[in-house]
Enzyme design. Structure first.
Site, PDB file in Angstrom:
ATOM      1  N   GLU A   1     -18.041  12.077 -47.619  1.00 41.76           N
ATOM      2  CA  GLU A   1     -19.166  12.825 -46.787  1.00 41.76           C
ATOM      3  C   GLU A   1     -19.710  14.047 -47.598  1.00 41.76           C
ATOM      4  O   GLU A   1     -20.787  14.574 -47.510  1.00 41.76           O
ATOM      5  CB  GLU A   1     -18.972  13.268 -45.415  1.00 41.76           C
TER       6      GLU A   1
ATOM      7  N   ASP B   1     -14.112  10.322 -43.789  1.00 47.89           N
ATOM      8  CA  ASP B   1     -13.117  10.501 -42.635  1.00 47.89           C
ATOM      9  C   ASP B   1     -12.730   9.483 -41.884  1.00 47.89           C
ATOM     10  O   ASP B   1     -13.343   8.597 -41.163  1.00 47.89           O
ATOM     11  CB  ASP B   1     -13.715  11.905 -41.741  1.00 47.89           C
TER      12      ASP B   1
ATOM     13  N   ASP C   1     -12.292   8.608 -38.639  1.00 58.76           N
ATOM     14  CA  ASP C   1     -12.531   8.516 -37.283  1.00 58.76           C
ATOM     15  C   ASP C   1     -13.613   7.920 -37.006  1.00 58.76           C
ATOM     16  O   ASP C   1     -14.320   7.276 -37.914  1.00 58.76           O
ATOM     17  CB  ASP C   1     -12.487  10.225 -36.616  1.00 58.76           C
TER      18      ASP C   1
ATOM     19  N   GLU D   1     -16.680   8.617 -36.271  1.00 60.58           N
ATOM     20  CA  GLU D   1     -17.927   9.079 -37.078  1.00 60.58           C
ATOM     21  C   GLU D   1     -17.760   8.845 -38.605  1.00 60.58           C
ATOM     22  O   GLU D   1     -18.936   8.290 -39.004  1.00 60.58           O
ATOM     23  CB  GLU D   1     -18.159  10.433 -36.748  1.00 60.58           C
TER      24      GLU D   1
ATOM     25  N   TYR E   1      -6.491  16.673 -41.337  1.00 60.76           N
ATOM     26  CA  TYR E   1      -7.722  16.424 -40.674  1.00 60.76           C
ATOM     27  C   TYR E   1      -7.758  17.133 -39.408  1.00 60.76           C
ATOM     28  O   TYR E   1      -6.895  16.969 -38.594  1.00 60.76           O
ATOM     29  CB  TYR E   1      -7.887  15.088 -40.624  1.00 60.76           C
TER      30      TYR E   1
ATOM     31  N   ARG F   1     -10.209  17.305 -36.879  1.00 58.58           N
ATOM     32  CA  ARG F   1     -10.753  16.463 -35.508  1.00 58.58           C
ATOM     33  C   ARG F   1      -9.900  15.348 -35.115  1.00 58.58           C
ATOM     34  O   ARG F   1      -9.758  14.292 -35.532  1.00 58.58           O
ATOM     35  CB  ARG F   1     -12.076  15.935 -35.913  1.00 58.58           C
TER      36      ARG F   1
ATOM     37  N   HIS G   1      -3.108   8.899 -35.905  1.00 64.57           N
ATOM     38  CA  HIS G   1      -3.496   9.867 -36.646  1.00 64.57           C
ATOM     39  C   HIS G   1      -2.566  11.024 -36.542  1.00 64.57           C
ATOM     40  O   HIS G   1      -1.454  10.617 -35.888  1.00 64.57           O
ATOM     41  CB  HIS G   1      -4.599  10.403 -36.107  1.00 64.57           C
TER      42      HIS G   1
END
Length: 741
Positions: A8, A82, A84, A86, A297, A299, A344
């Site tokens: 991204e 990433d 997750d 999103e 990461y 988040r 995670h």
């Protein structure tokens, strides 16, 4: 031919490219490349099915073309967004945009951007998780339905520019409810009886004539003074002495919410700033070894730690601090957050040999502060518990019992890394039965206080505890509420604006589920069920859409308009229709009643203002010391000030009032110290600026630091009055202001 890796972020792309050879091309999509259209509903609803009408926006058309061209030339295409929801959705849209079926492209995931992590990911690819994608699509469509259908209704009934949202409105109600509590709060009087025994032992009354005395037991001054008179004339002896040791447990490593809370409290960073800096630390910083990610990461709602990272932490602790700081077994934490993804990891440094001391050469000051916070918290999470000793002495007379408490740190444990701010409060060595002279006894009046306003950090903690939102949504939700003028931030407190109360009142009455924290939390759980393939995303949307749209249509008829439309007795100069006083997002204004055919408007000129809302200029007798023109009084965001009347030729300005000059001199050059104001508030600086750059956030005093002889400032630190050295930050408890020397 090369392998293509699509991520991204450009920074992430540079870091990954640094680890791979010539056989790999790495390109960034620069975030979401497809989304619902900005200016239309963008959801096709037929036969109970919801079909999103995604579009590639203009800003991403060039990058999509570049990705397509590279994809045609590549042997293999990897999606590396990433890990997750999103990130999974971004990967799905990338595949669709370049003309590939998402399930056919290898998907690589990693919690840290290091060479080893990237290589392992390439060796173990998977495919895009469509359950995660569908959960993200369901969230996106739910938010579009609420925002696109409810916001225009609020705008039509209250004022233009208002918005509502599934998560933002529930969060706003929490803040509004707290403000309602504060406004409705009525203080209750209570009294305490406090004593000082020799040698300087502070104690509080806990028992009187056989009755336990709690905080609110003594309700008025008459009773308090009766007790005070009785106890003053009595003799006191040590009734009991008790010492207990207790463990202070190590804190877990950070997850998103606790990082934002800690950075707010310790560094005064907003959640938005914290996440921006953490994103950069994750995606990569330049070092002597090239670009590398220095934290995992950021988040995440997991407290899980990889075995290799735990082992590395234990080895570092053993080598740096010794065996007594290393617990017998590794410490393992689990998250209590609803829907936490334990696959995670928590937020931690990627390499423990990249210490804060080494990192200081490569990171900006703010980056270093956050990195140090993350590094120390992770290391502390694997260290031995600290041990504290609490001391309790009871002093008894015929009618009263007073309690004194003390404490001391017996073993610092993890505080060795995180620091221990509380000073030991030691009680003297006494013996049971020993008579102790009473030095002072007073009855003190108190009043209960209202609950505190939320800060960004405490609101995030509340949202997390209620299961509202997820790690990626906390900071954006608060930022949106501030941007929409629903909340103001003053002295770090969140204060709802008048329009926030109006909006919440309407939503409570007509759309109670939108502001119901339980409903919002349950919706998050349903989205988690979609991600776990336990529920169908289309059914979730259908179950919500029907009842919601019915309420919207009902609201159009039943909600009474709160917009102003008062005739002012004048005709429109353009079409002759009646002029009305109306209210808008930025206050009241005058508009034509024939709108939208006639769009005439005019601003309201208030007393003391000129046409257009500008404040009237006030003349003064003062002369500009740069050009000799008269100085006038003007108003700005921080109040009134003096400005040269020949502006813009001369831009000289001065404070309206002469700044406060301190009695002590500048410790750097001996010049005068002056109180000044900036966007960030009051500060104290040298009058010889810019030659002398001395500055202090807090007012310097005549008290000198015992460590470096620099002036100390009196301030509040963690609820206590302290003196803090302006230079070395040495702290000590503050006495009365008169004691300054």
């Amino acid at each position: 031919m090369k392998n293509l890796i699509i991520v991204e972020s450009p920074a992430k792309a540079r870091t990954i490219k640094n680890f791979l050879g010539k056989d790999y091309e790495v390109i960034a999509s620069k975030g979401h490349i497809r989304d619902l259209p900005k200016h239309s509903f963008g959801i096709k609803i037929e036969d109970g099915k919801f079909e999103p009408q995604y579009r590639v926006d203009k800003d991403h058309s060039a990058i999509v073309k570049q990705m397509k061209d590279l994809a045609k030339k590549s042997d293999q295409i990897y999606i590396a967004t990433d890990e997750d929801r999103e990130g999974e959705a971004i990967g799905y849209h990338i595949a669709k945009a370049i003309g590939k079926e998402p399930e056919t492209l290898p998907r690589i995931v990693f919690h840290e951007i290091t060479k080893n992590a990237i290589q392992k990911a390439l060796e173990n690819p998977r495919t895009i998780d469509m359950d995660q994608v569908n959960a993200q699509q369901a969230r996106r469509l739910l938010d579009r339905i609420v925002g696109y259908k409810l916001s225009p209704l609020l705008a039509s009934k209250i004022q233009k520019g208002l918005s509502a949202g599934r998560v933002q409105s529930a969060a706003l109600k929490i803040v509004v409810d707290r403000e309602r509590e504060i406004k409705a709060f009525k203080p209750v009087e209570y009294w305490s009886i406090d004593a000082v025994f020799k040698p300087q032992i502070d104690a509080a009354l806990v028992e009187y004539k056989g009755e336990k005395i709690a905080k609110m037991t003594i309700k008025n001054g008459e009773t308090a003074h009766e007790i005070e008179t009785t106890l003053k004339g009595e003799t006191y002896r040590v009734k009991s002495i008790e010492k207990k040791q207790r463990k202070s447990s190590t804190p877990p490593p950070f997850m998103t919410s606790t990082l934002q809370q800690s950075a707010s409290g310790r560094l005064s960073f907003s959640p938005k700033k914290t996440m921006m800096i953490a994103q950069k630390l994750y995606e990569g910083v330049k070092t002597d070894q090239g670009q590398m990610g220095v934290i995992t990461y950021m988040r995440t709602d997991s407290l899980n730690i990889a075995k290799e990272a735990r082992d590395a932490a234990r080895e570092t602790i053993l080598q740096t601090f010794g065996e007594k700081y290393l617990p017998p077994k590794p410490k393992i934490y689990s998250s209590k957050a609803k829907g936490a993804q334990e696959a995670h990891e928590a937020i931690r440094p990627t390499r423990l040999d990249f210490t804060p001391q080494i990192a200081a050469k490569y990171l900006s000051p703010d980056e270093l502060k956050l990195y140090k916070l993350i590094y120390n918290r992770f290391l502390a999470s694997q260290m031995a518990d600290a041990i504290l000793e609490s001391q309790t002495i009871l002093f008894a007379s015929e009618d009263g019992v007073f309690k004194a408490t003390g404490r001391k740190l017996v073993f610092d444990g993890f505080y060795r890394v995180m620091g221990y701010d509380d000073k030991d409060k030691l009680l003297p060595e006494l013996k049971e039965g020993q008579e102790v002279p009473l030095e002072k006894l007073t009855a003190n009046q108190h009043f209960t206080e209202p609950p505190p306003r939320y800060t960004e950090a405490s609101l995030i903690k509340k949202l997390e505890s209620l299961g509202i939102g997820r790690p990626s949504t906390y900071a954006p939700t608060i930022s949106l509420l501030v941007a929409r003028d629903y909340l103001k931030i003053e002295k770090r407190q969140l204060i709802p604006t008048p329009i926030a109360f109006t909006v919440i009142e309407i939503l409570e009455k007509h759309f109670p589920e939108i502001v119901d924290t339980n409903f919002t939390a349950e919706m998050e759980e349903k989205l988690d069920e979609v991600a776990e393939r336990k529920s169908d995303w289309q059914k979730l949307l259908l179950d919500f859409y029907g009842p919601f749209i019915e309420k919207v249509e009902q609201g159009k008829k039943e909600i009474k308009s709160l917009k102003k439309a008062e005739p002012i007795g004048r005709e429109c100069p353009e079409c002759g229709s009646e002029l009305l006083l109306r209210s808008g997002r930025y206050g009241d204004f005058i508009a034509c009643s024939n709108f939208p055919k006639c769009k005439y408007t005019e601003a309201i000129v208030k007393d003391g203002e000129e046409e257009g809302g500008a404040p009237k200029t006030q003349t003064t007798d003062e002369v500009c010391d740069k050009c000799g023109a008269p100085m006038v009084i003007k108003s700005g965001r921080r109040g009134s000030f003096l400005a040269c009347s020949s502006y813009p030729k001369c831009k000289n300005t001065k404070p309206l009032e002469k700044p406060k000059t301190l009695e002590i001199k500048c410790p750097e050059c001996g010049g005068e110290l002056i109180e000044r104001n900036s966007r960030r508030g009051k500060f104290f600086g040298c009058s010889n600026y810019p030659k002398c750059t001395f500055v202090s956030k807090f007012e310097p005093t005549a008290k000198k630091c015992p460590e470096c002889e620099y002036p100390m400032a009196r301030r509040t630190f963690r609820g206590k009055d302290v003196y803090e050295c302006i230079k070395c930050k040495h702290k000590e408890e503050a006495g009365a202001p008169e004691s300054e020397k």
